[in-house]
Write a protein that holds these residues in place. Sequence first.
Motif, PDB file in Angstrom:
ATOM      1  N   ILE A 263      52.608  33.090 -44.843  1.00 51.88           N
ATOM      2  CA  ILE A 263      51.510  33.940 -45.294  1.00 51.88           C
ATOM      3  C   ILE A 263      51.199  33.563 -46.731  1.00 51.88           C
ATOM      4  O   ILE A 263      52.112  33.516 -47.579  1.00 51.88           O
ATOM      5  N   GLU A 264      49.933  33.293 -47.005  1.00 49.46           N
ATOM      6  CA  GLU A 264      49.500  32.833 -48.312  1.00 49.46           C
ATOM      7  C   GLU A 264      48.589  33.859 -48.966  1.00 49.46           C
ATOM      8  O   GLU A 264      47.907  34.639 -48.283  1.00 49.46           O
ATOM      9  N   SER A 265      48.594  33.827 -50.292  1.00 50.44           N
ATOM     10  CA  SER A 265      47.681  34.649 -51.097  1.00 50.44           C
ATOM     11  C   SER A 265      47.175  33.786 -52.239  1.00 50.44           C
ATOM     12  O   SER A 265      47.963  33.418 -53.128  1.00 50.44           O
ATOM     13  N   GLU A 322      43.834  39.702 -50.430  1.00 55.34           N
ATOM     14  CA  GLU A 322      43.270  38.711 -49.517  1.00 55.34           C
ATOM     15  C   GLU A 322      44.403  37.791 -49.073  1.00 55.34           C
ATOM     16  O   GLU A 322      44.941  37.005 -49.856  1.00 55.34           O
ATOM     17  N   ARG A 324      46.312  35.246 -45.840  1.00 63.09           N
ATOM     18  CA  ARG A 324      46.036  34.320 -44.744  1.00 63.09           C
ATOM     19  C   ARG A 324      47.338  33.967 -44.046  1.00 63.09           C
ATOM     20  O   ARG A 324      48.317  33.577 -44.705  1.00 63.09           O
ATOM     21  N   VAL A 326      49.208  31.372 -41.586  1.00 63.12           N
ATOM     22  CA  VAL A 326      49.036  29.948 -41.263  1.00 63.12           C
ATOM     23  C   VAL A 326      50.234  29.498 -40.442  1.00 63.12           C
ATOM     24  O   VAL A 326      51.377  29.854 -40.727  1.00 63.12           O
ATOM     25  N   SER A 340      44.964  29.153 -38.566  1.00 64.32           N
ATOM     26  CA  SER A 340      45.030  30.107 -39.666  1.00 64.32           C
ATOM     27  C   SER A 340      44.131  31.292 -39.355  1.00 64.32           C
ATOM     28  O   SER A 340      43.164  31.164 -38.594  1.00 64.32           O
ATOM     29  N   LEU A 341      44.447  32.426 -39.961  1.00 58.89           N
ATOM     30  CA  LEU A 341      43.673  33.645 -39.748  1.00 58.89           C
ATOM     31  C   LEU A 341      43.730  34.479 -41.027  1.00 58.89           C
ATOM     32  O   LEU A 341      44.804  34.827 -41.503  1.00 58.89           O
ATOM     33  N   ASP A 342      42.552  34.769 -41.578  1.00 59.51           N
ATOM     34  CA  ASP A 342      42.466  35.588 -42.788  1.00 59.51           C
ATOM     35  C   ASP A 342      42.548  37.067 -42.427  1.00 59.51           C
ATOM     36  O   ASP A 342      42.008  37.505 -41.412  1.00 59.51           O
ATOM     37  N   ARG A 344      43.088  41.239 -44.527  1.00 62.41           N
ATOM     38  CA  ARG A 344      43.072  41.976 -45.781  1.00 62.41           C
ATOM     39  C   ARG A 344      43.920  43.240 -45.665  1.00 62.41           C
ATOM     40  O   ARG A 344      43.995  43.848 -44.603  1.00 62.41           O
TER      41      ARG A 344
END
Length: 427
Positions: A263-265, A322, A324, A326, A340-342, A344
Amino acid sequence: MGLAAALGVVWYYLRETKSLGFPYNNLLPGLRGAAVAAVIFILAGPIWHKQTIVGTLGRVVFAIDTSESMSLTDSSPGGGVETRLDRATQMLTGSDASPGWLEVLSQTHHVDVVSFSSGSPYLVWSSTEAIGGDEPGQLASAAIAALVPLGERTDLASGLAMSPLDTSASGVNADAELANRSAVVMMSDGRDNRGTSAAEVATRLASRGVAVHAIGFGSSDERTDIGIVSVERPESVASDGRLAGSVLVKQSGTKKQPLRIRIESGGNIVWQETIDAGGDEASENRGTDERRIAFEFDVQALTTALQEASGRGVQRGTVVLELRAVVDAVEDDIATENNSLDFRVAATTRDRRLLILDGSSRWEIRYIRNLFERDPAWDIETLLFGPGTDQPTVSRGTDPGQLPNSSEAISKYDAIILGEVPPEQFN
């Protein structure tokens, strides 16, 4: 041909009967011409049909999947290279050698063609309704051939719910007699990764007498596809708390192998895990290639960075994270767009405020108040007023123990719970 032959025979024999008197000079050639015409008609075998429709025709709704997975080509014994969507549309429109299902069924049924993927489904063609200025039943081949598999996700339930036979959403009861003569035909590769359960919608239709059929497209040697199906998480989290949820990962067309999920930010990795080759027990029981991976991480560093970026003097009650999810692609992954899927999550930077209003100190109110008071993220204020309480009449103002008397004062609360308050004290 029959009429031309009859006229030719009459003209030929009139030369032999012109010496006879009226009406025999015309009667004999006419009888011979009629006999010749009758022979030709018998040999041609024409039949005069008269069709009478009693009641309402049955309805058939074809729901075609136009998601990206329908653009794939599958190996077949015939060596064809058509996509899954091409094969589905050919069944409906037919070819020069044989008519399609639409042409055949339109003679005895009302037929609709619906396209669906991840968004709102729409009616492509109908034998009874005019679409785009065309007359009902016109240009079936052109309209269906124009379908393009561009949907990013697949919601099978939407294709069934779009059917005019499913009126549960509008609260209208479908005609029982029509439902018993109706059917929905789902044409898809079966990849369902968005929306509600299609089985529940199909069961609802079946309970009303509507037959539901599924035509699957694919092959036994399904190609490799790794992707993120969905992310389950709470809508909000405390700014100094931890965000917990799960990532639903699909792994189809290949033996299960280790996958790296993160999970990225803002390009920074806040959580990651490498899962082994085994799927979870729930996925194996469902017979699917989906694996649910739990995650949990601290969000305080993220919310602090967002607050500092807001500028001096700006105070926010909530900041939006925000994020994402991955999953790293593997060898021969045919669709990397779904890797990947964004998503919030709202992080609250202050305690939540709850106002409880009631006309007496009932056990339900005490239970709710004690429940929220145990949570340090909530600030609880209880106001009791009315007959039998210490405050018979509600007091309005901005002081503690008073009901807020303005929109600004009431807006400081995140939630208000109304019990059995005396309605006569409100205008």
